[in-house]
Design a protein around this motif. Structure first.
Motif, PDB file in Angstrom:
ATOM      1  N   GLN A  86      -0.812  11.529  30.894  1.00  0.00           N
ATOM      2  CA  GLN A  86       0.158  10.484  30.580  1.00  0.00           C
ATOM      3  C   GLN A  86      -0.304   9.638  29.389  1.00  0.00           C
ATOM      4  OE1 GLN A  86       0.366   6.962  33.109  1.00  0.00           O
ATOM      5  NE2 GLN A  86      -0.947   8.006  34.553  1.00  0.00           N
ATOM      6  N   PRO A  92       4.804   2.275  44.841  1.00  0.00           N
ATOM      7  CA  PRO A  92       5.725   1.568  43.951  1.00  0.00           C
ATOM      8  C   PRO A  92       5.150   1.229  42.574  1.00  0.00           C
ATOM      9  CG  PRO A  92       4.965   0.137  45.724  1.00  0.00           C
ATOM     10  CD  PRO A  92       4.199   1.395  45.848  1.00  0.00           C
ATOM     11  N   ALA A  93       4.091   1.866  42.166  1.00  0.00           N
ATOM     12  CA  ALA A  93       3.601   1.765  40.771  1.00  0.00           C
ATOM     13  C   ALA A  93       2.852   3.067  40.546  1.00  0.00           C
ATOM     14  CB  ALA A  93       2.687   0.563  40.591  1.00  0.00           C
ATOM     15  N   TYR A 115      -0.267 -10.515  38.094  1.00  0.00           N
ATOM     16  CA  TYR A 115       0.968  -9.715  38.294  1.00  0.00           C
ATOM     17  C   TYR A 115       0.883  -8.843  39.552  1.00  0.00           C
ATOM     18  CZ  TYR A 115       4.963  -6.930  36.429  1.00  0.00           C
ATOM     19  OH  TYR A 115       6.169  -6.310  36.219  1.00  0.00           O
ATOM     20  N   ASN A 126      -1.938   1.540  43.161  1.00  0.00           N
ATOM     21  CA  ASN A 126      -2.844   0.738  42.350  1.00  0.00           C
ATOM     22  C   ASN A 126      -1.987   0.030  41.306  1.00  0.00           C
ATOM     23  OD1 ASN A 126      -4.874  -0.262  40.785  1.00  0.00           O
ATOM     24  ND2 ASN A 126      -5.708   1.718  40.166  1.00  0.00           N
ATOM     25  N   PRO A 127      -1.285  -1.012  41.708  1.00  0.00           N
ATOM     26  CA  PRO A 127      -0.349  -1.659  40.779  1.00  0.00           C
ATOM     27  C   PRO A 127      -1.088  -2.338  39.621  1.00  0.00           C
ATOM     28  CG  PRO A 127      -0.038  -2.394  43.064  1.00  0.00           C
ATOM     29  CD  PRO A 127      -1.340  -1.674  43.005  1.00  0.00           C
ATOM     30  N   PRO A 128      -0.362  -2.671  38.567  1.00  0.00           N
ATOM     31  CA  PRO A 128      -1.042  -3.198  37.371  1.00  0.00           C
ATOM     32  C   PRO A 128      -1.614  -4.598  37.594  1.00  0.00           C
ATOM     33  CG  PRO A 128       1.344  -3.315  37.139  1.00  0.00           C
ATOM     34  CD  PRO A 128       1.086  -2.578  38.402  1.00  0.00           C
ATOM     35  N   ILE A 165       7.821   4.696  42.400  1.00  0.00           N
ATOM     36  CA  ILE A 165       8.532   4.017  41.310  1.00  0.00           C
ATOM     37  C   ILE A 165       7.540   3.903  40.164  1.00  0.00           C
ATOM     38  CG2 ILE A 165       9.815   1.965  40.568  1.00  0.00           C
ATOM     39  CD1 ILE A 165      10.128   1.168  43.476  1.00  0.00           C
ATOM     40  N   TRP A 188       3.175  -7.109  44.217  1.00  0.00           N
ATOM     41  CA  TRP A 188       3.298  -5.897  45.034  1.00  0.00           C
ATOM     42  C   TRP A 188       2.935  -6.190  46.490  1.00  0.00           C
ATOM     43  CZ3 TRP A 188       3.479  -5.394  39.916  1.00  0.00           C
ATOM     44  CH2 TRP A 188       4.202  -4.349  39.368  1.00  0.00           C
ATOM     45  N   PHE A 217      -1.685   9.132  43.667  1.00  0.00           N
ATOM     46  CA  PHE A 217      -1.793   8.771  45.092  1.00  0.00           C
ATOM     47  C   PHE A 217      -0.899   9.688  45.933  1.00  0.00           C
ATOM     48  CE2 PHE A 217      -4.104   4.700  45.687  1.00  0.00           C
ATOM     49  CZ  PHE A 217      -4.424   4.434  44.363  1.00  0.00           C
ATOM     50  N   ASN A 220      11.698  -0.675  37.130  1.00  0.00           N
ATOM     51  CA  ASN A 220      10.796  -1.790  37.427  1.00  0.00           C
ATOM     52  C   ASN A 220      10.771  -2.020  38.944  1.00  0.00           C
ATOM     53  OD1 ASN A 220       9.582  -4.252  37.851  1.00  0.00           O
ATOM     54  ND2 ASN A 220      10.427  -5.179  35.996  1.00  0.00           N
ATOM     55  N   ALA A 221       9.615  -1.766  39.536  1.00  0.00           N
ATOM     56  CA  ALA A 221       9.499  -1.848  41.002  1.00  0.00           C
ATOM     57  C   ALA A 221       9.813  -3.239  41.527  1.00  0.00           C
ATOM     58  CB  ALA A 221       8.088  -1.457  41.422  1.00  0.00           C
ATOM     59  N   LEU A 222       9.640  -4.241  40.675  1.00  0.00           N
ATOM     60  CA  LEU A 222       9.863  -5.605  41.163  1.00  0.00           C
ATOM     61  C   LEU A 222      11.325  -6.002  41.046  1.00  0.00           C
ATOM     62  CD1 LEU A 222       6.626  -7.181  39.699  1.00  0.00           C
ATOM     63  CD2 LEU A 222       7.020  -6.286  41.991  1.00  0.00           C
TER      64      LEU A 222
HETATM   65  C1  LIG Z   1      -2.999   0.911  37.333  1.00  0.00           C
HETATM   66  S1  LIG Z   1      -1.711   2.045  37.004  1.00  0.00           S
HETATM   67  C2  LIG Z   1      -1.845   3.099  38.369  1.00  0.00           C
HETATM   68  C3  LIG Z   1      -1.155   4.394  38.149  1.00  0.00           C
HETATM   69  C4  LIG Z   1      -1.769   5.569  38.866  1.00  0.00           C
HETATM   70  N1  LIG Z   1      -1.737   5.423  40.283  1.00  0.00           N
HETATM   71  C5  LIG Z   1      -3.177   5.781  38.367  1.00  0.00           C
HETATM   72  O1  LIG Z   1      -4.138   5.625  39.071  1.00  0.00           O
HETATM   73  O2  LIG Z   1      -3.329   6.154  37.219  1.00  0.00           O
HETATM   74  C6  LIG Z   1      -0.300   1.087  37.311  1.00  0.00           C
HETATM   75  C7  LIG Z   1       0.996   1.775  36.997  1.00  0.00           C
HETATM   76  O3  LIG Z   1       2.054   0.861  37.248  1.00  0.00           O
HETATM   77  C8  LIG Z   1       3.050   1.018  36.262  1.00  0.00           C
HETATM   78  N2  LIG Z   1       3.819  -0.239  36.219  1.00  0.00           N
HETATM   79  C9  LIG Z   1       3.534  -1.372  35.552  1.00  0.00           C
HETATM   80  N3  LIG Z   1       4.468  -2.300  35.790  1.00  0.00           N
HETATM   81  C10 LIG Z   1       5.358  -1.748  36.637  1.00  0.00           C
HETATM   82  C11 LIG Z   1       6.545  -2.199  37.243  1.00  0.00           C
HETATM   83  N4  LIG Z   1       6.978  -3.441  37.051  1.00  0.00           N
HETATM   84  N5  LIG Z   1       7.221  -1.355  38.027  1.00  0.00           N
HETATM   85  C12 LIG Z   1       6.783  -0.085  38.249  1.00  0.00           C
HETATM   86  N6  LIG Z   1       5.654   0.406  37.699  1.00  0.00           N
HETATM   87  C13 LIG Z   1       4.957  -0.416  36.908  1.00  0.00           C
HETATM   88  C14 LIG Z   1       2.272   1.320  35.008  1.00  0.00           C
HETATM   89  O4  LIG Z   1       3.078   1.954  34.042  1.00  0.00           O
HETATM   90  C15 LIG Z   1       1.155   2.204  35.553  1.00  0.00           C
HETATM   91  O5  LIG Z   1       1.531   3.547  35.522  1.00  0.00           O
END
Ligand SMILES: C[S@@+](CC[C@H](N)C(=O)[O-])C[C@H]1O[C@@H](n2cnc3c(N)ncnc32)[C@H](O)[C@@H]1O
Length: 926
Positions: free
Chosen positions: A288, A350-351, A522, A489-491, A393, A526, A357, A441-443
């Motif tokens: 990615q 949801p991220a 942020y 693992n959300p951002p 998501i 989640w 995962f 956007n998950a939120l």
């Molecule tokens: C820390 S990464 C974790 C992704 C994956 N599980 C990994 O380990 O690589 C967080 C993911 O959340 C996504 N993300 C950020 N903001 C988001 C939002 N508001 N809604 C959904 N996804 C979001 C990012 O694009 C990213 O792919």
């Protein structure tokens, strides 16, 4: 260098003709050694080899040898005293035909043909400072494929600049997803002939690449047409062998970017890799990055590693399923029930990024199901676990697309593994249309619609598998009910780095509960969304998160909301360093927090032990600091609860820079030595304290104002301070204009001051506390304990104090943020006897004297964890030993134990109400 770059360098080396003289240096260069380091090795200065090879201290002893002598040379390298003396981690021998090596720490060995040694580059990654775990070593293919695809991507963007524009980016990403599918399909018999895709392009397209795009376009078109429609659509004969794939992957046009000769060559090279080896959980995460301008440099090295994903999934639900499997033994009915249960488990991330995962969860569930089938004598039975139970998501379109692909590949690989190639193939194509990864956007999406409460049916059809409209929130498949587990693992984004959209997201999530949500990270959103979701349907959730959500002021803001929504922490993994494929792993420290019902009784806290493993401890109640203890909140206190000396704020100049002086500026004033003694002090703030930089300030007692007035340099400075204060918009500053020769505070130790920086790097093992004489003033970037006994210093530099600070004061990004009211005043200290004080004073003196012995090393030098002098470390260790014995009569086993003791004492000392979390209720704090 990151792992992809190293792999590329190693592969390039193996492709060149073998040069026995140059090989050792070229090998070291491929692992990131700089030209200067290599030069020093070549000229003999740092080469410690006693066997005519190259021996780099703390790293590797390697030698080339005559043909056929590889094994004996390796044995000689291993036995060489120089190898032991130089603490080499590896030995390596090669004759250009074979290559053998050994990891001297683990005893692991490799032996391979010379051209194949790049396949083992993961074995040598510690040479580049990358701590390899088994899983990373096994990712050699994924790393190689990512590197190659990255090159192709960059080349294609060069040839087709319009495809790099925002409006075509999605096409480019989609094209890449199609390619990856084809490479996988041609190597796994999904296409009828091995290598069919790459061979067809090689044979049918012109060598100058003029028509490569057209040939690929025709193949894509064929794969989008059922066989019966192909003749009418005039599919060329050479494309007819390709199966109908469907699932939307090849729908919506067959546009293909144009290829240069180089891009065509890259494509063919990539096609010639063995894509059977693809590992969808790792590869998806890495690939990615290729499509992200900012991430491309890091090449996907920051994804969540499989061991870390399992730290979430195991306690969340996998451990329980495995225990049930054990319990079931060979009982067919129990096994059947368990299989039914597994088939109805939904996992929702949801991220989800590229779905790692979800892929791991899917693979683990398939493994349990396969074991059930084996015990029931039904090996090879079709799986009951629908891929549609793994939902996600993701806000970015490419990872969302890759997530779908990764899950399909995972399903196919599991089918091959547990059922056999024939069955796997029979059911693979055409792909199903159902879509279970939503791009959005998950939120802002309704999780209840994506993962509806059990027993309800989802309403709307998705368009197709690989192209989701951004606003699509409803999915077509029956929801049979069962358990739901939310994970991921959300951002993590600090308030300073949040975009306007993200700030609005936080407001939308928190404003109904809180007024002071602005400083929240942020990732907090989640946790709240998961807690809200669980109010509507049975569910447990667990996320990896930056550890600051369980520290400092975030605790008082975030956690009452979550507890108020009826959630409790059912398991937690206390702080651990983030480890992945990046060579720079220093980054973040994370926690894992699992949420469940209030009445869930089996709570567990996992902590990382010294060897990197985890110890598990059951808990009665896990509070928001992730401690087995009462549900308390440590809030600011005006006075030390320990009754010890008070810590005060440093001195704020409020001077427009005029009371502060460099050494040169001080010289320019031209004061006599006597005057200088009266009017000037040295000043230290956090930076000076750590780096030892010299700074001075005017420190003028009212009695000496006349003397100061004699110096024009001082007069002018005082006048400028007055101006600055008068013109300030701050009322307090205006009032201070009547005494412009002074700081806002005029705190100074008559004898000495113990100085505590307000902010300091979290990389050190001890807080960088200083002890300064009465010649030195501390700035408002520090706190001070003035004229107190030295044993306070011993307490402040202790490990146990640092652990309290990290937890209670929290961090500002990656730095400790100390405040006297939250850090020192709340710190529980047992009643100290005179003997305790004397013992601690000796320890403090010992630390200060040891620091002195290393003069002129600065605090930054002395406390660099990699180079901290052994005697200083020993002095701190003695200090910790003495202090910890005062607490519990022995050393604490780990930080978790330290914190448990401190929280227990804090509760007693403040008589805070201990007890379980409040019963479930919706909080409305307005
Ligand atoms: C820390 S990464 C974790 C992704 C994956 N599980 C990994 O380990 O690589 C967080 C993911 O959340 C996504 N993300 C950020 N903001 C988001 C939002 N508001 N809604 C959904 N996804 C979001 C990012 O694009 C990213 O792919």
């Amino acid at each position: 260098m990151n792992a992809v770059e190293i792999e590329e360098a190693v592969s390039a080396l193996a492709e060149q003709p073998f040069d026995p003289e140059a090989f050792p240096y070229a090998f070291l260069e491929a692992f990131g050694n700089k030209a200067t380091t290599l030069k020093r090795l070549r000229t003999g200065g740092t080469n410690k080899s006693d066997l005519g090879g190259v021996l780099q201290t703390n790293n590797i002893h390697l030698a080339t040898c005559p043909v056929g002598a590889v094994t004996t040379t390796l044995a000689a390298l291993k036995a060489s005293p120089a190898t032991t003396r130089a603490k080499a981690k590896f030995v390596l021998a090669t004759d250009g035909i074979d290559l053998e090596a050994e990891d001297l720490l683990s005893g692991e060995t490799i032996a391979c043909a010379y051209p194949d040694f790049p396949d083992h580059f993961g074995f040598f990654l510690p040479l580049a400072g990358i701590t390899t775990v088994k899983q990373i070593r096994e990712s050699a293919f994924d790393i190689k494929a990512t590197g190659r695809l990255n090159r192709l991507y960059v080349e294609l963007l060069k040839d087709n600049p319009d495809w790099g524009a925002a409006d075509r980016r999605a096409d480019m990403n989609h094209f890449l997803a199609r390619l990856i599918f084809c490479f996988f399909a041609e190597d796994t018999d999904i296409f009828p002939v091995r290598g069919l895709f790459t061979k067809t392009i090689d044979q049918m397209s012109a060598r100058d690449a003029a028509d490569t795009h057209a040939i690929i376009g025709e193949l894509f078109r064929a794969m989008n047409l059922p066989y019966g429609q192909r003749a009418a659509a005039k599919v060329p004969r050479w494309a007819e062998a390709f199966p109908y794939v469907n699932g939307g992957l090849f729908a919506e046009g067959t546009a293909v970017p144009r290829f240069s000769k180089i891009a065509r060559t890259y494509l063919l090279h990539i096609g010639n890799l063995d894509w059977q080896k693809i590992n969808p959980d790792i590869f998806g995460s890495m690939i990615q990055a290729v499509a992200e301008d900012e991430e491309r440099g890091a090449l996907g090295m920051h994804y969540t590693s499989v061991p870390n994903i399992l730290k979430v999934l195991n306690p969340l639900f996998l451990d329980d399923l495995r225990a049930k499997l054990e319990e079931a033994g060979d009982n067919p009915r129990k096994l059947l029930n368990l299989r039914h249960r597994i088939a109805r488990i939904r996992v929702f991330d949801p991220a989800c990024g590229s779905g790692n995962f979800l892929v791991i969860a899917y693979k683990e569930l398939r493994a349990i199901e396969a074991e059930i089938n084996r015990r029931r004598g039904e090996t090879g039975r079709a799986s009951d676990i629908p891929l549609t139970n793994f939902r996600g998501i993701e806000i970015r379109d490419f990872p969302a697309e890759i997530a779908r692909l990764a899950l399909i590949i995972a399903e196919y690989q599991c089918d091959v593994l547990y059922r056999g190639q024939k069955e796997a193939l029979a059911e693979f194509l055409p792909l199903q249309k159902m879509n279970w990864i939503t791009c959005g956007n998950a939120l802002r999406l309704d999780w209840l619609k994506l993962c509806p409460p059990t027993g309800t049916v989802v309403k709307r059809y998705a368009d197709d598998l690989f192209s989701t409209p951004l606003d699509q929130t409803e999915i077509d498949f029956e929801n049979e009910g069962g358990e739901t587990y939310i994970c991921g693992n959300p951002p993590y984004i600090w308030s300073n780095d949040q975009s306007l959209e993200q700030k609005t997201d936080i407001e939308n999530v928190f404003s109904r509960y809180l007024k002071n949500w602005k400083s929240l990270n942020y990732v907090s959103c989640w946790f709240v969304r998961a807690a809200e979701y669980a109010n509507n349907t049975m569910c447990k959730s667990a996320f990896v998160s930056i550890n600051t959500i369980c520290q400092g002021t975030s605790v008082g803001t975030l956690w009452p909301v979550i507890f108020g929504l009826g959630r409790e922490i059912i398991f937690a993994h206390t702080s651990f360093k983030w480890r992945n494929l990046a060579s720079n792993n220093a980054g973040v420290t994370v926690v894992i927090v699992g949420l469940g019902d209030c009445c869930f009784s089996k709570k567990v806290i996992f902590s990382e032990d010294e060897k990197g493993g985890a110890t598990a401890k059951s808990a009665t109640f896990i509070n928001a600091y992730l401690i087995d203890g009462p549900n308390i909140l440590v809030s600011k206190s005006n006075k030390p609860i320990s009754g010890l000396a008070e810590m005060k704020f440093g001195n704020k100049p409020v001077d427009g820079g005029n009371l502060l002086l460099t050494r040169d500026e001080l010289g320019d004033i031209g004061m006599s030595f006597e005057s200088q003694k009266k009017l000037v002090k040295r000043i230290i703030g956090a930076a000076e304290l750590v780096n030892g930089a010299e700074r001075y300030c005017l420190w003028i007692d009212d009695r000496d104002l006349e003397l100061a007035d004699n110096y024009r340099g001082i007069r002018e400075r005082i006048a400028r301070v007055k101006m600055a204060r008068l013109s300030s918009r701050d009322k307090g500053a205006n009032e201070m204009a009547v005494r412009p020769h002074q700081f806002r505070e005029m705190n100074i130790g008559i004898r000495s001051t113990i100085c505590v920086p307000a902010v300091s790097s979290e990389g050190r093992e001890y807080l960088p506390i200083q002890f300064v004489s009465n010649n030195t003033v501390i700035s408002n970037r520090c706190y001070g304990i003035y004229d107190s006994e030295l044993f306070h210093f011993s307490i402040l530099v202790s490990r146990i104090h640092l652990v309290w600070i990290a937890t209670v004061c929290g961090r500002l990004e990656l730095r400790f943020s100390y405040t006297s009211s939250l850090g020192w005043n709340t710190f529980p200290i047992p009643l100290l006897t005179e003997k305790n004080k004397a013992d601690l004073t000796r320890c403090a003196e010992d630390i200060l004297l040891t620091r002195e012995a290393h003069f002129p090393a600065t605090i930054a030098d002395l406390y660099d964890p990699d180079t901290m002098p052994a005697d200083l470390r020993a002095a701190h260790d003695r200090n910790d030993e003495v202090l910890e014995r005062i607490y519990i009569g022995r050393r604490f086993k780990n930080d978790t134990e330290r914190l448990e003791k401190l929280f227990e004492m804090f509760t007693q000392m403040t008589q805070a109400k201990a007890g379980p979390a409040k019963p479930p209720q919706r909080l409305d704090m307005h």
